[in-house]
Design a protein around this motif. Sequence first.
Motif, PDB file in Angstrom:
ATOM      1  N   HIS A 131      18.721 -26.608 -23.196  1.00  0.00           N
ATOM      2  CA  HIS A 131      17.276 -26.473 -23.016  1.00  0.00           C
ATOM      3  C   HIS A 131      16.883 -24.995 -23.047  1.00  0.00           C
ATOM      4  O   HIS A 131      17.196 -24.261 -22.110  1.00  0.00           O
ATOM      5  CB  HIS A 131      16.864 -27.094 -21.675  1.00  0.00           C
ATOM      6  CG  HIS A 131      17.426 -28.474 -21.493  1.00  0.00           C
ATOM      7  ND1 HIS A 131      16.823 -29.578 -22.025  1.00  0.00           N
ATOM      8  CD2 HIS A 131      18.572 -28.911 -20.899  1.00  0.00           C
ATOM      9  CE1 HIS A 131      17.560 -30.650 -21.743  1.00  0.00           C
ATOM     10  NE2 HIS A 131      18.625 -30.266 -21.076  1.00  0.00           N
ATOM     11  N   PRO A 132      16.231 -24.544 -24.133  1.00  0.00           N
ATOM     12  CA  PRO A 132      15.831 -23.141 -24.199  1.00  0.00           C
ATOM     13  C   PRO A 132      14.798 -22.802 -23.117  1.00  0.00           C
ATOM     14  O   PRO A 132      14.098 -23.691 -22.623  1.00  0.00           O
ATOM     15  CB  PRO A 132      15.232 -22.999 -25.594  1.00  0.00           C
ATOM     16  CG  PRO A 132      14.953 -24.372 -26.064  1.00  0.00           C
ATOM     17  CD  PRO A 132      15.857 -25.303 -25.324  1.00  0.00           C
ATOM     18  N   GLY A 133      14.748 -21.525 -22.753  1.00  0.00           N
ATOM     19  CA  GLY A 133      13.863 -21.059 -21.676  1.00  0.00           C
ATOM     20  C   GLY A 133      12.437 -21.553 -21.802  1.00  0.00           C
ATOM     21  O   GLY A 133      11.833 -22.009 -20.823  1.00  0.00           O
ATOM     22  N   ALA A 134      11.883 -21.513 -23.013  1.00  0.00           N
ATOM     23  CA  ALA A 134      10.472 -21.893 -23.222  1.00  0.00           C
ATOM     24  C   ALA A 134      10.229 -23.339 -22.808  1.00  0.00           C
ATOM     25  O   ALA A 134       9.204 -23.667 -22.209  1.00  0.00           O
ATOM     26  CB  ALA A 134      10.086 -21.698 -24.682  1.00  0.00           C
ATOM     27  N   SER A 135      11.211 -24.218 -23.088  1.00  0.00           N
ATOM     28  CA  SER A 135      11.005 -25.643 -22.772  1.00  0.00           C
ATOM     29  C   SER A 135      11.007 -25.875 -21.261  1.00  0.00           C
ATOM     30  O   SER A 135      10.431 -26.828 -20.772  1.00  0.00           O
ATOM     31  CB  SER A 135      12.088 -26.495 -23.433  1.00  0.00           C
ATOM     32  OG  SER A 135      13.313 -26.375 -22.744  1.00  0.00           O
ATOM     33  N   LEU A 136      11.644 -24.976 -20.508  1.00  0.00           N
ATOM     34  CA  LEU A 136      11.693 -25.150 -19.049  1.00  0.00           C
ATOM     35  C   LEU A 136      10.306 -24.943 -18.454  1.00  0.00           C
ATOM     36  O   LEU A 136       9.910 -25.614 -17.508  1.00  0.00           O
ATOM     37  CB  LEU A 136      12.689 -24.173 -18.422  1.00  0.00           C
ATOM     38  CG  LEU A 136      14.135 -24.303 -18.913  1.00  0.00           C
ATOM     39  CD1 LEU A 136      15.032 -23.299 -18.210  1.00  0.00           C
ATOM     40  CD2 LEU A 136      14.667 -25.710 -18.690  1.00  0.00           C
ATOM     41  N   HIS A 137       9.539 -24.009 -19.018  1.00  0.00           N
ATOM     42  CA  HIS A 137       8.177 -23.756 -18.513  1.00  0.00           C
ATOM     43  C   HIS A 137       7.253 -24.898 -18.935  1.00  0.00           C
ATOM     44  O   HIS A 137       6.431 -25.374 -18.162  1.00  0.00           O
ATOM     45  CB  HIS A 137       7.664 -22.419 -19.043  1.00  0.00           C
ATOM     46  CG  HIS A 137       8.571 -21.276 -18.684  1.00  0.00           C
ATOM     47  ND1 HIS A 137       8.933 -21.014 -17.382  1.00  0.00           N
ATOM     48  CD2 HIS A 137       9.212 -20.364 -19.442  1.00  0.00           C
ATOM     49  CE1 HIS A 137       9.764 -19.983 -17.358  1.00  0.00           C
ATOM     50  NE2 HIS A 137       9.957 -19.575 -18.594  1.00  0.00           N
ATOM     51  N   GLU A 138       7.468 -25.343 -20.162  1.00  0.00           N
ATOM     52  CA  GLU A 138       6.639 -26.411 -20.726  1.00  0.00           C
ATOM     53  C   GLU A 138       6.705 -27.686 -19.866  1.00  0.00           C
ATOM     54  O   GLU A 138       5.734 -28.382 -19.676  1.00  0.00           O
ATOM     55  CB  GLU A 138       7.240 -26.715 -22.114  1.00  0.00           C
ATOM     56  CG  GLU A 138       6.360 -27.389 -23.109  1.00  0.00           C
ATOM     57  CD  GLU A 138       7.190 -27.650 -24.385  1.00  0.00           C
ATOM     58  OE1 GLU A 138       7.187 -28.802 -24.807  1.00  0.00           O
ATOM     59  OE2 GLU A 138       7.838 -26.711 -24.898  1.00  0.00           O
ATOM     60  N   PHE A 139       7.906 -27.989 -19.338  1.00  0.00           N
ATOM     61  CA  PHE A 139       8.122 -29.250 -18.619  1.00  0.00           C
ATOM     62  C   PHE A 139       8.185 -29.055 -17.107  1.00  0.00           C
ATOM     63  O   PHE A 139       8.730 -29.892 -16.408  1.00  0.00           O
ATOM     64  CB  PHE A 139       9.444 -29.889 -19.060  1.00  0.00           C
ATOM     65  CG  PHE A 139       9.454 -30.422 -20.467  1.00  0.00           C
ATOM     66  CD1 PHE A 139       8.728 -31.547 -20.804  1.00  0.00           C
ATOM     67  CD2 PHE A 139      10.212 -29.800 -21.449  1.00  0.00           C
ATOM     68  CE1 PHE A 139       8.766 -32.056 -22.099  1.00  0.00           C
ATOM     69  CE2 PHE A 139      10.252 -30.297 -22.740  1.00  0.00           C
ATOM     70  CZ  PHE A 139       9.522 -31.431 -23.063  1.00  0.00           C
TER      71      PHE A 139
END
Length: 372
Positions: A131-139
């Motif tokens: 899970h790339p960093g950007a997806s962690l903020h998204e979800f």
Amino acid sequence: MAIDVKIEQLWIPDSLDTPDAADFLAAVEVGRKVRMQTWGSDDLAYGPQEKLLEFADPYERQLILVAKVDGAIVGTVDIALPLTDHLDLAELTLDILPEFQRKGVGRRLLEAAEQLARGEGRTMILVDTNHPGASLHEFERAQLVPGSGQGFVPLESREVEFAQKTGYTLQHIEQFSSCLLPLDTKLVADLQAEAEEANNGRYRLHHWTDQCPDQWLEGVAALENQAGADVDPSLELPIEQDMVFDAGILREAEDVAIAQGRRTVVTAVEHIATGALVGLTTITVLAHRADVVFQDDTLVLQEHRGNKLGLLIKVANMERLSEQFPDARIIYTWNAPENRYLLTVNKQLGFQTAGVTGIWQKELPTMHTSTS
């Protein structure tokens, strides 16, 4: 509409320039495309030659199953079977081309891999999700936390949904970070000064590449064993370190790395008063890709923490790496999110969080032979 998928075992060629290497090259390319999709670069993808070298590893047996649609490979699953310890374990890496995701290909491949593993007597299966960093903020709203340790994976991501639907349980999280090389000269000077002030002349550094000098071999084995015992018992990681290191095992591991064309840059730290090695850090350079390197273990014995030794040895080792391998432009590392000690050191060095890897586990029922 269901698509017609054929699952078969991949033939591993002796070399890449033979006609029968075409499927192997196509399978490696699937892995590269998936990493491009996940991370936006192919830094973490195996090159064909590097992948071929993996099959000579005496510590684990590797098999690959491929999914074909109309004769073309659209998905792969790597199956790694440890040969020296954890003999109940199989580690799977599943890659499906973006355009064939959510079409049942992954499930077919996974079921075939589990069946193969079970036939080899393996009952504990590990898979990972990235899970790339950007997806962690998204979800961020919907998080799934692991069975042990800290961190989370995004609950609504496709990979997490797939792992849960196929019966896997999230065991723990590894934080994944990267740092650009070479380090800034002023930063290095400042960090070295800070570390040297803290350890106050009580420690001495030693360096080597590829092979440990004879005089330190027993010391490294003792350090590895002691550091293994130091792990916080509350962190029930699914893979416990149950191998006891000795000089012979360390030499054997060095020979394997050299045979695979890997280079190993090491900095160790000696406690001058006792003459014992109390810390060690290692960076691996792959045979066929010098621009991307990997930070391996950093160990500092519990009773010597608080003296900035982790910082001291990591700065020194990254400096040596840049001198010996000037093509290295980025270094990657994985850490448990609860390892505040090393995460703090990494932050000082300039490591940025790139994402997380979720480690998932599933226990297969053991096979019983019928006696009736």
